[in-house]
Design an enzyme around this catalytic site. Structure first.
Site, PDB file in Angstrom:
ATOM      1  N   ASP A 434       0.845  -1.189   0.000  1.00 22.30           N
ATOM      2  CA  ASP A 434       0.000   0.000   0.000  1.00 22.30           C
ATOM      3  C   ASP A 434       0.885   1.244   0.000  1.00 22.30           C
ATOM      4  O   ASP A 434       2.103   1.174   0.255  1.00 22.30           O
ATOM      5  CB  ASP A 434      -0.881  -0.028   1.258  1.00 22.30           C
ATOM      6  N   GLU A 437       2.816   5.223  -3.960  1.00 24.17           N
ATOM      7  CA  GLU A 437       2.732   6.119  -5.121  1.00 24.17           C
ATOM      8  C   GLU A 437       4.028   6.935  -5.364  1.00 24.17           C
ATOM      9  O   GLU A 437       4.237   7.311  -6.514  1.00 24.17           O
ATOM     10  CB  GLU A 437       1.556   7.083  -4.944  1.00 24.17           C
ATOM     11  N   ASP A1295     -78.198 -14.765 -35.293  1.00 27.50           N
ATOM     12  CA  ASP A1295     -77.840 -16.164 -35.511  1.00 27.50           C
ATOM     13  C   ASP A1295     -77.126 -16.279 -36.854  1.00 27.50           C
ATOM     14  O   ASP A1295     -77.145 -15.360 -37.685  1.00 27.50           O
ATOM     15  CB  ASP A1295     -79.128 -17.003 -35.489  1.00 27.50           C
ATOM     16  N   GLU A1298     -71.604 -16.654 -38.704  1.00 25.80           N
ATOM     17  CA  GLU A1298     -70.208 -17.093 -38.766  1.00 25.80           C
ATOM     18  C   GLU A1298     -69.454 -16.531 -39.987  1.00 25.80           C
ATOM     19  O   GLU A1298     -68.232 -16.372 -39.856  1.00 25.80           O
ATOM     20  CB  GLU A1298     -70.145 -18.631 -38.775  1.00 25.80           C
ATOM     21  N   ASP A1369     -76.314 -24.542 -30.693  1.00 30.93           N
ATOM     22  CA  ASP A1369     -77.341 -25.572 -30.845  1.00 30.93           C
ATOM     23  C   ASP A1369     -76.893 -26.875 -30.199  1.00 30.93           C
ATOM     24  O   ASP A1369     -76.463 -27.822 -30.866  1.00 30.93           O
ATOM     25  CB  ASP A1369     -77.642 -25.770 -32.331  1.00 30.93           C
TER      26      ASP A1369
END
Length: 1650
Positions: A434, A437, A1295, A1298, A1369
């Site tokens: 450490d 520097e 009715d 479709e 139906d």
């Protein structure tokens, strides 16, 4: 410095050439101070142009600054290494004085990919870095260069281009060379702004921000922060990615003086240094990774750490004593944390002096290493640079301090001796260096620093404090290598060169250094310094690690959880996760702050468990990490690798610095924001396989194509290295993978032998392993099919021992266990694959598959005896891959491209070459993904959906993640909260052609509900190879036949009880196949794939979210909730009138009467038959008595009439469906009979149609004109001015829409055979007939002032916004009752709440008991109608005996009593999308038994209906089995309550239907009457059913029941009278409504029985 001759230029003799230099290319002429025009810019002879942006240089160089190549004819001079040239300074003002007038340029073509040039003073020796590896070049000029060098003469410039394409890489002509004694500058223009590297700094992003940034470089003891400070090390190398080809180059300046690195948007960089020489190296590579390798070959390859260095480490500055250290060690051992090394900071020292220890607090330190070694752990000490012998004194930790000179042999020897002596006193395993520097706590020295040009140079870079000796020693201090001014940045480098190898001879120990220089990685690692416990610092650590891998220091990490400041549990947990993938993985913090070792958070804490999970993954993958570090050590590879190094062709990766790779194969995507605010991980254009992680997770993905060596983890590497090893083989799209492993003893120094290096390859179904290691398990990811056999051989001799294989089909993962591949022997492992039956995806869904047809498609044929399992199945991936991909905050876009290997296809099914993909994150709970043809628009369904104009979701709140699989293409949607993958379409089936589109997905479970309309035998779909067609057709409910509606929506449960829903918005004929994988395959014959997914997460929320998308259900009129009667076959209006009277006489509640088509003249819409001439009067009569009337309409208009206004007006308004070529009306046959014929009703239906049915035209309701025409015709019937023709009906029954026809196709046949008989015919009823069965050809292109009701037979998503639906139906059969419940629950999912079936059945004669039971059930249909066809017996309640009357009357009275509750539920559906007919699982999804319940149902949340739906064989044994989920339930009839929670057998006499009210709810009710017109005037009441906590709640919606827009809802939760009944288990309270305003509640005493 040397004394120099000073030259001065008069400003009157110099005129800057200030031509129009682009702003982005300005080179700053005043870097040292605030620019002013007169005082500085003019004096320096530069150009002045101020800007509004102060970051842009206002004063900048002109082209007549700098140097020129000497005019001497011998310049440049070519020498064996390259060339030399003399450069002369151009006359111009000086910036800082002492300019060197003549410099020498030397160029060296050192290698094919490396060019060096240096600029020196030919007269005076200047400082040059005495580097261990970078020595004077001795070789000759290389050949076959990948670069070209051009020398610009005046002004001097050097231009380096790439030889292969002529691209300019390095161009110094952008700015002038400056070469003074203490100011040297060179600017370089670059080909791109993709600049990475240079340090040490905190770069908040990995790619440099080129917007005028100046980065100082000077080693300094300062912690990382948001400021642009110079930090601990000096690294002058940067890498530039040129473009998406991967071509890259690097630049390195060998200079150790203080300097600056400037980036600007040209793009360009400037090196500005205050000493030494300019010594540049340029490295070329075809990839970024190759550039790094070239650089490290020059400065020194990284050290290979000892294996134990890769274990996790704990440290802290501030341990109070060795006892405290041991306490921390023990608590982390106790939680079984993987943990290899303990570090003690300077507190172990005596008064913080190196090579001492505190003999009081740390008196047992000499025995500490042995204590750790007994557990397999290591001990690391810290040393701080001080003591000997840089001339001049300083202060660090112990006070007055001197500093060793590691550049002198004496200093090095002393240091090594001290380390050895201390080791003999206190054994340790590694060193942490450490403060090197070098760092000082005083400025310069105790006596200050001398006033000279070294301590106060003419130009000081923008270093922290702008003072050269701040927090370090004076710059005129002297070392062996030179003055601190020149060698300051080399201090840490010189120190680590002389440490570890001499202290631990023959062993790789441990060494990390805070200060670094180019080449430091050869000797040790680095940590990123004294960071802080912040989310920013955790993010910034990733760019830091990536940069140090460029610098050749791959053993790198940051202090996990932060050094300074108190961490938080969430921050530390997330940091421990990502820190588990730091090569140097250490948790370390500072005194004065909380402890942050994992165990301190609690032995079973989320942090501990998460840390153990990720550290175990780390330890499992340590052989892979060790191999990466070996490759870094021997070849210069990066370890922590930027994504752009592997995926440079994907420009998205150029900016990615929140994810990183380990080598080429493991991608780490950590969570770097609090509370889950992490951005979407970017999955790139490769196959990736996710490592399983817990809910508190981060992203880990293994890249397909790679083999990862593994080892069973342990709590230390000493233990883990003894464990069995294994391989993870992640296959790529071609089912291939390769990898390598380096293995040795883990600590010996010297040349690591390659004899133990294993190269591994895996291709398809075999794996050859010439390895000397022992592997016991191989894990294979991305394996498409199950392994059937495994063979192990050694020297061609098969090994006989048991081997176990398992396969996870959902994850495509196979395990081979029980292997005994011994160390030192070579083996070959082979396996064979077989597609599991459940994994087969049908390759020939058309009828009559054969082996020949199958193999023509490139598929596999194998017949099995298992029903439904396809004999022809896919054995290769789907042909699409992602060629471009873009993730954004709001979604994903991609281009899908077809592979060259396209399967054989039939006509019109050839896949489209290029597709578009668009994913939109619309809401947090809802997303859309659409696949389409970007070149040719295709049909898209014009149903309006409720979508935001732009996505409103956010990444932190979205319930889902979306990942696009690259090859083969697939989409994966994952629930974030659980990790469950709910959609995964990367399957072999995907194809997209003009008339055949197919996509499959794996499902999260076997529990799928929905899709319709079809008669399903169970609510939950049977996943055993069932295919259901969807195509609207006049088809009575029949098993496996497609019926009237089209609903491509399903709801799915996940194994953890979460739910989601998926809609495919496509209206073409399609089918869906369920298979037990579990998986689902869609096939459609047109349109696009447009999917919408809602995430719930509850079933009820799924429906609410789905109806929010498609539209909420209609709010029916109150009267429509009354009982209704109809029959096809009323002879005349008198028969209808008689029925009404009979029902009244029987006192059976009854609100609505119908007539079927019998009332029409010859079945012509908008007419009245002479037999029903009295119908208008009858309607008026029954309405005056409180009843309502509904008529039927069929959307088929006769074209054979001479005077039929409906047809004439329609033809005039162009409202009918037409042929596409001639625009003529398309005619077919439906109901209308020809005029003026006598009909023989004894003929069969087909004969009647052939002989007597008229041609009919079909209204085209996609046209606005048609809607206006239709409305006009209906109004004419309702408001005819002739009272005899005005039918004041209240609702419409539509009715045959479709549309239906009584013949196949059209009169004269269909014209386009391809459309009517497409290449693929979905699994529809009457498949061989084609799409035209009972419908027209395929090639064809609100009227009430009050709330009425419209009932329709054919529906589509969003139909519920306007209409109700009956289930068609049906037949008078016992099983139809059960199927009606399933149908209603499905339509609840579809957003159509007002549903029901024909009570007692439409076809065939009803039987007494069945009809009675059906009346009981039908009383709880939202749409409750008894209806049957002519030719069968009457089945209305009045037609049976008195007992039947009583049964009907009683059950309908219950219905009418509860109508306020039902009406409220329907309003809830209308307002919020909730279900009315509610599956039991919607309320009790945590109870898995409810997932299969479909013979009971709920009204909303509170009323459970358990009907009898089976015939009883003998009297006296009538009962029903009913399941009661865990709640308190009250019998509606007896008002007794009990806590059931189980299956019960309930008594069910013929006259009884079992009803139960759920505790905790309040049901509003009203005294019944024979019609709702009268019941709505009766007193109201509340049924309060208390739960176990004696609490109940409910609400009531009430309005006038008919008018549109009236609404009042009243809460029943907090009214005061409830407190009086809190202690009563079941209570009824009466209310009395006053008009249509808010009811006034009047409490009466509860019935004593309650």
């Amino acid at each position: 410095m040397m004394a120099l001759t000073h030259f001065f230029i008069s400003l009157t003799d110099f005129y800057p050439q200030c031509q129009r230099i682009p702003i982005a290319e300005r080179i700053d002429c005043i870097p040292d101070q605030l620019a002013t025009k007169v005082c500085t810019c003019s004096l320096r002879g530069c150009c002045w142009s101020p800007q509004s942006d102060t970051s842009v240089p206002w004063c900048f160089f002109s082209p007549n600054h700098g140097y020129q190549v000497s005019h001497s004819p011998q310049h440049p001079v070519f020498v064996s290494q390259g060339f030399e040239a003399t450069l002369k300074r151009l006359p111009s003002p000086s910036l800082f004085g002492n300019d060197i007038q003549t410099v020498l340029l030397t160029g060296e073509y050192q290698t094919k990919n490396r060019f060096r040039f240096k600029i020196t003073d030919p007269k005076t020796q200047r400082f040059e870095v005495p580097h261990e590896h970078v020595q004077p070049f001795k070789g000759s000029m290389a050949s076959d260069l990948s670069y070209k060098v051009e020398l610009k003469q005046k002004p001097f410039g050097l231009v380096v281009t790439r030889a292969s394409n002529g691209k300019v890489l390095f161009d110094t002509t952008i700015g002038p060379l400056q070469y003074a004694d203490q100011f040297l500058q060179l600017s370089i223009k670059l080909p791109s702004a993709n600049i990475y590297g240079v340090g040490e700094h905190v770069h908040k992003q990995y790619r440099h921000d080129v917007n005028w940034k100046t980065w100082p470089i000077f080693s300094r003891d300062v912690g990382p922060s948001a400021a642009m400070d110079n930090l601990y090390g000096t690294q002058t190398f940067f890498l530039c990615l040129e473009d998406s080809t991967g071509a890259s180059f690097g630049v390195f300046l060998m200079n150790s003086n203080a300097m600056e690195f400037v980036v600007q948007p040209a793009p360009a960089v400037t090196y500005r240094t205050i000493g030494g020489i300019l010594d540049f190296y340029i490295f070329l590579g075809d990839t970024p990774e190759q550039v790094v390798q070239e650089y490290l070959q020059l400065v020194g390859l990284p050290a290979l750490p000892a294996y134990w260095n890769l274990g996790f480490q704990l440290s802290r500055y501030g341990y109070a004593s060795l006892d405290e250290v041991k306490e921390i060690v023990e608590r982390n051992r106790a939680v079984n944390l993987p943990y290899d090394a303990q570090v003690i900071d300077i507190e172990y020292m005596e008064k913080r002096k190196d090579f001492t220890y505190d003999k009081v607090k740390f008196k047992e330190l000499p025995e500490f290493a042995a204590y750790l070694h007994d557990y397999g752990q290591k001990y690391i000490i810290i040393l701080v640079t001080r003591k000997v012998w840089v001339n001049e004194s300083d202060g660090v930790w112990p006070g007055e301090t001197v500093f060793p000179d590691f550049t002198s042999p004496e200093g090095t020897s002393w240091w090594v001796d001290e380390c050895k002596l201390f080791y003999d006193m206190v054994p340790y395993d590694g060193l942490w260096i450490d403060m090197n520097e070098v760092s000082s706590f005083v400025q310069g020295s105790k006596r200050g620093c001398a006033q000279n040009d070294l301590n106060y140079p003419p130009y000081t870079p923008r270093i922290l404090d702008k003072l050269m000796y701040s927090k370090t020693i004076c710059l005129d201090a002297v070392q062996k290598w030179g003055k601190q001014y020149d060698v300051h940045n080399l201090y840490g480098y010189s120190m680590i060169m002389s440490t570890i190898e001499k202290v631990f001879p023959g062993k790789r120990s441990f060494l990390i250094s805070r200060s670094t220089f180019a080449g430091s990685g050869k000797h040790g690692g680095h940590w990123l310094g004294d960071n802080a416990a912040t989310w920013d610092q955790m993010r910034w650590a990733i760019p830091g690690m990536l940069e140090f891998n460029l610098f050749g220091i791959p053993y790198i990490g940051a202090d996990i959880c932060g050094f300074s400041d108190n961490t938080t549990e969430e921050l530390c947990r997330r940091w421990m996760q990502v820190g588990a993938f730091y090569p140097f993985s250490r948790n370390h913090n500072c005194e004065g702050f909380m402890h942050q070792d994992p165990a301190v958070f609690g032995p079973n804490s989320l942090l501990v468990n998460s840390s153990k999970h990720y550290l175990n993954i780390r330890y499992t993958l340590l052989p892979y990490l060790y191999t990466l570090l070996y490759k870094a050590h021997t070849q210069g590879h990066t370890v922590v690798r930027p994504l752009l190094h592997e995926f440079y062709s994907d420009e998205t990766t150029w900016d990615i610095d929140r994810q990183f790779l380990w080598g080429p194969g493991l991608m780490i995507s950590p969570v770097l924001e609090p509370v889950g605010l992490a951005g979407e991980p970017v999955l790139l254009q490769k196959a990736w396989h996710e490592i399983q992680t817990p809910a508190d997770k981060m992203g880990l993905h293994l890249r397909g194509g790679y083999i990862f060596p593994t080892q069973n983890p342990a709590t230390t590497t000493v233990a883990s290295r003894r464990n069995p090893m294994g391989l993870i083989i992640a296959l790529d799209a071609n089912s291939e993978a390769s990898g390598d492993l380096f293995w040795d003893d883990g600590e010996s120094t010297g040349e690591q032998s390659s004899g133990n290096a294993l190269q591994m390859t895996a291709t398809h179904s075999n794996y050859s392993d010439p390895n000397n290691l022992k592997f016991e398990e191989i894990k294979i990811l991305g394996l498409p099919h199950e392994i059937t056999t495994v063979s192990v051989s050694q020297n061609n001799v098969v090994q006989n021992y048991p081997i176990n294989t398992t396969y996870d089909s959902a994850r495509k993962v196979a395990f081979i266990r029980g292997l005994q591949l011994e160390l030192g022997k070579s083996y070959t492992v082979t396996w064979a694959l077989n597609v599991a039956l459940n994994e087969r995806f049908d390759c020939y869904p058309s009828p009559d598959p054969t082996k020949e047809k199958c193999e023509q498609r490139g598929c596999t044929w194998e017949v099995t005896g298992n029903p439904g399992v396809p004999s022809c199945y896919y054995s290769s991936n789907n042909p699409y891959y992602v060629s471009s991909l873009n993730y954004s905050p709001t979604g994903i876009t991609a281009t899908l491209t077809i592979d060259d290997k396209v399967r054989a296809n039939e006509d019109f099914t050839t896949p489209i070459n290029t597709l578009g993909l668009e994913v939109k994150y619309h809401h947090n709970h809802m997303l859309q993904f659409k696949i389409y043809d970007p070149q040719s628009p295709r049909y898209e369904v014009p149903v309006p959906l409720n979508l935001p104009s732009s996505p409103t979701s956010s990444s932190q709140d979205r319930l889902y993640d979306v990942v696009v699989q690259i090859k083969p293409f697939g989409i994966q949607v994952r629930r974030k909260s659980t990790g469950t993958v709910i959609w995964n379409s990367g399957l072999p089936t995907f194809t997209f052609s003009d008339m055949f589109i197919q996509i499959s997905t794996r499902l999260a479970s076997q529990y799928i509900y929905g899709f319709g309309e079809a008669e399903h035998p169970t609510f939950r779909h049977n996943m055993s190879w069932n295919t259901w067609g969807m195509f609207t057709r006049d088809q009575p409910p029949t098993y496996m036949l497609n019926s009237y509606g089209f609903h491509p929506f399903y709801m799915a449960l996940e194994e953890d009880s979460n739910a989601h829903g998926v809609l495919l918005l496509n209206s073409n004929a399609m089918d869906v196949t369920f298979q037990p994988t579990p998986a689902l395959t869609y096939r459609t014959i047109g349109g696009i794939l447009d999917f919408y997914m809602v995430l719930g997460p509850t079933p009820e929320l799924v429906v609410q979210e789905y109806t929010e998308l498609i539209g909420r259900p209609v709010m029916p009129a109150y009267w429509s909730l009354g009982f209704q009667l109809c029959r096809y076959g009323y002879a005349n209006d008198a028969e209808v009138a008689q029925l009404v009277e009979e029902m009244k006489a029987a006192q059976i509640p009854y609100d609505v009467q119908y007539t079927d088509i019998d009332y029409m003249e010859r079945n012509l819409d908008f007419t009245i038959s002479s037999k029903f001439a009295g119908l208008p009067a009858l309607v008026n009569k029954i309405k005056s008595e409180g009843m309502r009337f509904i008529i039927i309409l069929d959307p088929a208009i006769s074209g054979n009439e001479t005077d039929y206004p409906a047809f004439s007006r329609g033809e005039a308004n162009d409202v009918f469906v037409q042929w596409p070529d001639t625009k003529e009306i398309l005619y077919s046959k439906v109901w209308s009979f020809l005029p003026n014929v006598q009909i023989n009703e004894s003929l069969s239906h087909e004969e009647l149609v052939e002989s007597y049915v008229a041609h009919c035209a079909f209204p085209d309701f996609f046209r606005n004109s048609t809607m206006e025409w239709w409305k006009r015709e209906i109004l004419e019937v309702h408001d005819n001015p002739d009272p005899l023709k005005s039918l004041k009906f209240d609702g419409l029954w539509t009715d045959m829409n479709e549309p239906a026809a009584f013949m196949n196709g059209a009169i004269g046949g269909c014209k386009n055979d391809l459309l009517n008989n497409p290449p693929y015919m979905p699994h529809l009823g009457y498949r061989s007939t084609g799409l035209i069965h009972k419908t027209p050809c395929m090639e064809v292109l609100c009227i009430f002032p009050a709330r009425g009701i419209i009932i329709t037979r054919s529906t589509y998503p969003s139909s519920g916004r306007w209409v109700g639906h009956w289930l068609g139906d049906n037949t008078a059969a016992w099983d139809q009752m059960h199927k009606s419940i399933i149908g209603m629950m499905e339509f609840s999912l579809f957003g159509i709440s007002y549903t029901g079936a024909d009570i007692c059945g439409f076809f065939k004669d009803a039987e007494y008991e069945m009809c009675a039971r059906w009346m009981e059930l039908g009383a709880f249909y939202p749409y409750s109608r008894n209806h049957n066809e002519k030719g069968t017996r009457r089945q209305d309640p009045a037609s049976w005996d008195a007992k039947f009357h009583e049964i009907s009357r009683n059950v309908l009275n219950i219905r009418y009593t509860l109508l306020p509750y039902l009406y409220t539920l329907l309003h809830d559906a209308h307002a919020h999308g909730s279900t009315v007919i509610r599956p039991v699982l919607h309320e009790f999804v945590e109870d898995r038994k409810t997932w299969d319940i479909d013979e009971q149902f709920l009204w909303g949340p509170a009323l459970l209906i358990s009907p009898v739906m089976k015939q009883v064989s003998f009297q006296g044994d009538r009962s029903v089995n009913a399941y009661f989920p865990n709640a308190r339930w009250y019998d509606y009839h007896t008002v007794t309550g009990s806590k059931l929670g189980q299956l019960q057998n309930l008594s069910a006499p013929l006259e009884h239907i079992n009803l139960h009210i759920r505790g905790g709810y309040i049901l509003p009710w009203q005294r019944p009457a024979n019609t709702t017109a009268y019941s709505r005037k009766n007193p109201m009441g509340l049924t309060v059913a208390l739960d176990d906590a004696l609490f109940a709640e409910g609400h009531l919606y009430w309005d006038d029941g008919v008018r549109i827009g009236t609404s009042r809802a009243f809460s029943l939760l907090k009214n005061p009278f409830f407190f009086a009944v809190r202690m009563v288990g079941y209570c009824q309270v009466r209310l009395h409504p006053w008009g249509y305003s808010k009811p006034k509640f009047k409490q009466i005493k509860p019935n004593p029985r309650m």
